[in-house]
Design a protein around this motif. Structure first.
Motif: not given
Length: 60
Positions: A18, A22, A34-35, A37-39, A41-42
């Motif tokens: 992660g 980033i 966005a996808i 970044g979402s992954i 963050a998860l």
């Protein structure tokens, strides 16, 4: 139930992946979709949970 050492290793790997997603795109000054970044963050959240619950007792 995974052992605590396995939780530490998996949690550290998730945090590393992660962070690389980033920070790698940020250092190259590329826009992070966005996808992705979402992954990322998860992955950071899951790694933190695994590291936080790797020891016995109540997690903070």
């Amino acid at each position: 139930m995974p052992t605590s050492s396995m939780k530490v290793v998996v949690g550290a790997v998730l945090l590393l992946i992660g962070s690389v997603l980033i920070l790698g795109t940020g250092l190259q000054q590329l826009p992070l979709p966005a996808i992705a970044g979402s992954i990322a963050a998860l992955l950071l959240a899951a790694g933190s949970v695994l590291l936080g619950t790797s020891e016995g007792g109540q997690p903070v």
